[in-house]
Design a protein around this motif. Structure first.
Motif, mmCIF file in Angstrom:
data_model
loop_
_atom_site.group_PDB
_atom_site.id
_atom_site.type_symbol
_atom_site.label_atom_id
_atom_site.label_comp_id
_atom_site.label_asym_id
_atom_site.label_seq_id
_atom_site.Cartn_x
_atom_site.Cartn_y
_atom_site.Cartn_z
ATOM 1 N N THR A 55 0.563 -1.328 0.074
ATOM 2 C CA THR A 55 0.298 -0.350 -0.190
ATOM 3 C C THR A 55 0.980 1.311 0.270
ATOM 4 O O THR A 55 1.605 1.116 0.628
ATOM 5 C CB THR A 55 -0.914 0.113 1.738
ATOM 6 O OG1 THR A 55 -1.653 1.366 1.461
ATOM 7 C CG2 THR A 55 0.075 0.314 2.421
ATOM 8 N N LYS A 56 0.593 2.478 -0.349
ATOM 9 C CA LYS A 56 1.328 3.808 -0.822
ATOM 10 C C LYS A 56 0.196 4.728 -0.136
ATOM 11 O O LYS A 56 0.209 5.738 0.009
ATOM 12 C CB LYS A 56 1.339 4.053 -2.488
ATOM 13 C CG LYS A 56 2.374 2.506 -2.908
ATOM 14 C CD LYS A 56 3.125 3.369 -4.200
ATOM 15 C CE LYS A 56 4.178 2.694 -4.641
ATOM 16 N NZ LYS A 56 4.563 3.108 -5.759
ATOM 17 N N HIS A 100 0.137 4.887 3.130
ATOM 18 C CA HIS A 100 0.305 6.094 4.029
ATOM 19 C C HIS A 100 1.917 6.373 3.981
ATOM 20 O O HIS A 100 2.683 6.101 3.381
ATOM 21 C CB HIS A 100 0.578 5.334 5.916
ATOM 22 C CG HIS A 100 1.763 4.057 5.094
ATOM 23 N ND1 HIS A 100 2.633 3.926 5.935
ATOM 24 C CD2 HIS A 100 1.150 2.365 4.228
ATOM 25 C CE1 HIS A 100 3.226 2.790 5.752
ATOM 26 N NE2 HIS A 100 2.097 2.103 4.599
ATOM 27 N N TYR A 120 5.449 4.422 3.357
ATOM 28 C CA TYR A 120 5.791 3.353 2.570
ATOM 29 C C TYR A 120 6.099 2.690 1.988
ATOM 30 O O TYR A 120 6.697 1.705 2.133
ATOM 31 C CB TYR A 120 4.594 3.794 1.671
ATOM 32 C CG TYR A 120 4.600 4.465 0.337
ATOM 33 C CD1 TYR A 120 5.022 4.177 -0.483
ATOM 34 C CD2 TYR A 120 4.457 5.728 -0.096
ATOM 35 C CE1 TYR A 120 5.503 4.167 -1.386
ATOM 36 C CE2 TYR A 120 4.497 5.944 -0.480
ATOM 37 C CZ TYR A 120 4.992 5.333 -1.917
ATOM 38 O OH TYR A 120 6.306 6.419 -3.106
ATOM 39 N N ASN A 171 8.578 0.273 3.600
ATOM 40 C CA ASN A 171 7.856 -1.070 3.705
ATOM 41 C C ASN A 171 7.756 -1.450 2.148
ATOM 42 O O ASN A 171 8.624 -2.639 2.205
ATOM 43 C CB ASN A 171 6.290 -1.183 3.819
ATOM 44 C CG ASN A 171 5.531 -0.992 4.816
ATOM 45 O OD1 ASN A 171 5.664 0.545 5.358
ATOM 46 N ND2 ASN A 171 5.221 -2.307 5.953
ATOM 47 N N GLU A 172 8.130 0.069 1.090
ATOM 48 C CA GLU A 172 8.382 -0.962 -0.107
ATOM 49 C C GLU A 172 9.804 -1.084 0.076
ATOM 50 O O GLU A 172 10.317 -1.856 -0.860
ATOM 51 C CB GLU A 172 8.835 0.489 -1.202
ATOM 52 C CG GLU A 172 8.644 -0.071 -2.590
ATOM 53 C CD GLU A 172 8.134 1.597 -3.220
ATOM 54 O OE1 GLU A 172 7.531 1.676 -4.644
ATOM 55 O OE2 GLU A 172 9.327 2.547 -2.855
ATOM 56 N N ASN A 218 1.449 -2.654 -5.671
ATOM 57 C CA ASN A 218 0.768 -1.271 -5.290
ATOM 58 C C ASN A 218 -0.798 -1.038 -5.068
ATOM 59 O O ASN A 218 -1.798 -1.783 -6.553
ATOM 60 C CB ASN A 218 1.129 -0.237 -6.117
ATOM 61 C CG ASN A 218 3.373 -0.620 -5.776
ATOM 62 O OD1 ASN A 218 3.729 -0.924 -5.481
ATOM 63 N ND2 ASN A 218 3.694 -0.354 -7.687
ATOM 64 N N GLN A 222 -0.153 -1.857 7.367
ATOM 65 C CA GLN A 222 1.089 -1.962 6.805
ATOM 66 C C GLN A 222 1.945 -0.597 7.636
ATOM 67 O O GLN A 222 3.337 -0.045 7.377
ATOM 68 C CB GLN A 222 1.169 -1.126 5.569
ATOM 69 C CG GLN A 222 1.176 -2.999 4.626
ATOM 70 C CD GLN A 222 1.556 -2.789 3.433
ATOM 71 O OE1 GLN A 222 1.973 -2.294 2.766
ATOM 72 N NE2 GLN A 222 1.397 -3.624 2.664
ATOM 73 N N ASP A 223 1.387 0.295 7.861
ATOM 74 C CA ASP A 223 1.840 1.662 8.409
ATOM 75 C C ASP A 223 2.342 0.937 10.168
ATOM 76 O O ASP A 223 2.701 2.473 10.485
ATOM 77 C CB ASP A 223 0.549 2.924 8.715
ATOM 78 C CG ASP A 223 -0.935 2.230 9.488
ATOM 79 O OD1 ASP A 223 -0.680 1.039 9.780
ATOM 80 O OD2 ASP A 223 -1.521 2.730 10.170
#
Length: 123
Positions: free
Chosen positions: A39-40, A42, A45, A48-49, A72, A80-81
Protein backbone atom coordinates in the motif's frame (compact mmCIF):
# COMPACT_ATOMS: atom_id res chain seq x y z
CA UNK A 1 1.49 -3.64 18.94
CA UNK A 2 2.14 -1.32 21.87
CA UNK A 3 2.90 -4.26 24.18
CA UNK A 4 5.16 -6.17 21.78
CA UNK A 5 8.15 -5.17 19.73
CA UNK A 6 7.43 -7.03 16.50
CA UNK A 7 10.23 -6.76 13.96
CA UNK A 8 8.24 -8.13 11.01
CA UNK A 9 4.49 -8.28 10.46
CA UNK A 10 3.08 -10.66 7.84
CA UNK A 11 -0.53 -10.46 6.70
CA UNK A 12 -1.02 -13.79 4.91
CA UNK A 13 -3.81 -14.34 2.37
CA UNK A 14 -4.85 -16.74 -0.36
CA UNK A 15 -5.59 -15.13 -3.71
CA UNK A 16 -8.68 -15.92 -5.79
CA UNK A 17 -6.72 -16.79 -8.94
CA UNK A 18 -7.09 -20.15 -10.65
CA UNK A 19 -4.52 -22.95 -10.74
CA UNK A 20 -3.07 -22.13 -14.15
CA UNK A 21 -1.86 -18.79 -12.72
CA UNK A 22 -0.94 -19.97 -9.24
CA UNK A 23 1.40 -22.95 -9.69
CA UNK A 24 5.17 -22.77 -10.01
CA UNK A 25 7.42 -25.79 -10.56
CA UNK A 26 11.13 -26.08 -9.80
CA UNK A 27 13.12 -29.34 -9.87
CA UNK A 28 9.91 -31.41 -10.11
CA UNK A 29 8.53 -29.76 -6.99
CA UNK A 30 5.38 -27.64 -7.10
CA UNK A 31 4.83 -24.40 -5.24
CA UNK A 32 2.03 -21.86 -4.87
CA UNK A 33 2.99 -18.58 -6.52
CA UNK A 34 3.12 -15.49 -4.34
CA UNK A 35 2.16 -11.86 -4.78
CA UNK A 36 3.30 -9.04 -2.53
CA UNK A 37 0.70 -6.32 -1.98
CA UNK A 38 2.12 -2.93 -1.06
CA UNK A 39 0.00 0.00 0.00
CA UNK A 40 1.12 3.51 -0.78
CA UNK A 41 -1.68 5.12 1.19
CA UNK A 42 0.37 6.00 4.28
CA UNK A 43 3.25 8.46 4.55
CA UNK A 44 5.96 5.92 5.51
CA UNK A 45 5.32 3.38 2.76
CA UNK A 46 8.84 3.77 1.30
CA UNK A 47 10.31 1.62 4.09
CA UNK A 48 7.77 -1.15 3.44
CA UNK A 49 8.49 -0.84 -0.27
CA UNK A 50 12.22 -1.29 0.33
CA UNK A 51 11.53 -4.37 2.47
CA UNK A 52 9.14 -5.94 -0.06
CA UNK A 53 11.49 -5.29 -2.98
CA UNK A 54 14.37 -6.93 -1.12
CA UNK A 55 12.30 -10.03 -0.24
CA UNK A 56 11.01 -10.30 -3.79
CA UNK A 57 14.56 -10.00 -5.13
CA UNK A 58 15.79 -12.76 -2.81
CA UNK A 59 12.95 -15.08 -3.82
CA UNK A 60 13.47 -14.47 -7.52
CA UNK A 61 17.22 -15.10 -7.19
CA UNK A 62 16.72 -18.79 -6.35
CA UNK A 63 13.12 -19.38 -7.49
CA UNK A 64 12.71 -17.31 -10.64
CA UNK A 65 9.00 -17.19 -11.45
CA UNK A 66 7.71 -18.09 -7.97
CA UNK A 67 6.77 -14.48 -7.31
CA UNK A 68 4.05 -12.75 -9.30
CA UNK A 69 5.68 -9.48 -8.29
CA UNK A 70 4.52 -6.53 -6.25
CA UNK A 71 1.02 -5.06 -6.59
CA UNK A 72 0.81 -1.43 -5.55
CA UNK A 73 -2.43 -0.30 -3.92
CA UNK A 74 -3.53 3.15 -2.87
CA UNK A 75 -7.03 2.38 -1.61
CA UNK A 76 -6.24 0.70 1.73
CA UNK A 77 -3.49 0.59 4.36
CA UNK A 78 -3.55 -3.13 5.36
CA UNK A 79 -1.87 -2.25 8.70
CA UNK A 80 1.37 -1.57 6.84
CA UNK A 81 1.57 1.77 8.63
CA UNK A 82 2.32 -0.14 11.87
CA UNK A 83 5.84 -1.19 10.92
CA UNK A 84 8.50 -0.52 8.28
CA UNK A 85 8.65 -4.31 7.88
CA UNK A 86 4.97 -5.08 7.34
CA UNK A 87 3.87 -7.04 4.29
CA UNK A 88 0.71 -8.44 2.82
CA UNK A 89 1.43 -11.69 1.03
CA UNK A 90 -0.96 -13.56 -1.25
CA UNK A 91 0.08 -17.23 -1.33
CA UNK A 92 -1.38 -19.35 -4.10
CA UNK A 93 -4.99 -19.46 -5.11
CA UNK A 94 -8.18 -21.36 -4.56
CA UNK A 95 -6.89 -24.52 -6.31
CA UNK A 96 -3.46 -24.93 -4.74
CA UNK A 97 -2.75 -27.94 -2.56
CA UNK A 98 -1.60 -27.75 1.04
CA UNK A 99 1.73 -29.24 -0.05
CA UNK A 100 2.25 -26.46 -2.62
CA UNK A 101 1.41 -23.81 -0.02
CA UNK A 102 3.77 -25.39 2.52
CA UNK A 103 6.57 -25.58 -0.06
CA UNK A 104 6.17 -21.86 -0.69
CA UNK A 105 5.97 -21.00 3.01
CA UNK A 106 9.28 -22.85 3.48
CA UNK A 107 10.87 -20.64 0.82
CA UNK A 108 9.47 -17.51 2.49
CA UNK A 109 10.78 -18.66 5.87
CA UNK A 110 14.23 -19.26 4.38
CA UNK A 111 14.26 -15.81 2.75
CA UNK A 112 13.18 -14.11 5.99
CA UNK A 113 15.78 -16.09 7.96
CA UNK A 114 18.46 -14.95 5.50
CA UNK A 115 17.23 -11.35 5.64
CA UNK A 116 17.32 -11.28 9.44
CA UNK A 117 20.63 -13.12 9.84
CA UNK A 118 22.38 -10.87 7.32
CA UNK A 119 21.52 -7.88 9.50
CA UNK A 120 19.22 -6.39 6.89
CA UNK A 121 16.39 -6.00 9.37
CA UNK A 122 18.31 -3.33 11.22
CA UNK A 123 20.01 -1.78 8.21
Amino acid sequence: MKENDYKIIIDLHRDSIKRNLSVYENNNKKYAKILFVLTKKHKNYKENEKFVKKLNEKIEKNYKGLSRGIMNREDAIFNQDLSPHAILLEVGGVDNTLEEINNTLTVIAEVLYDYINNGELNG
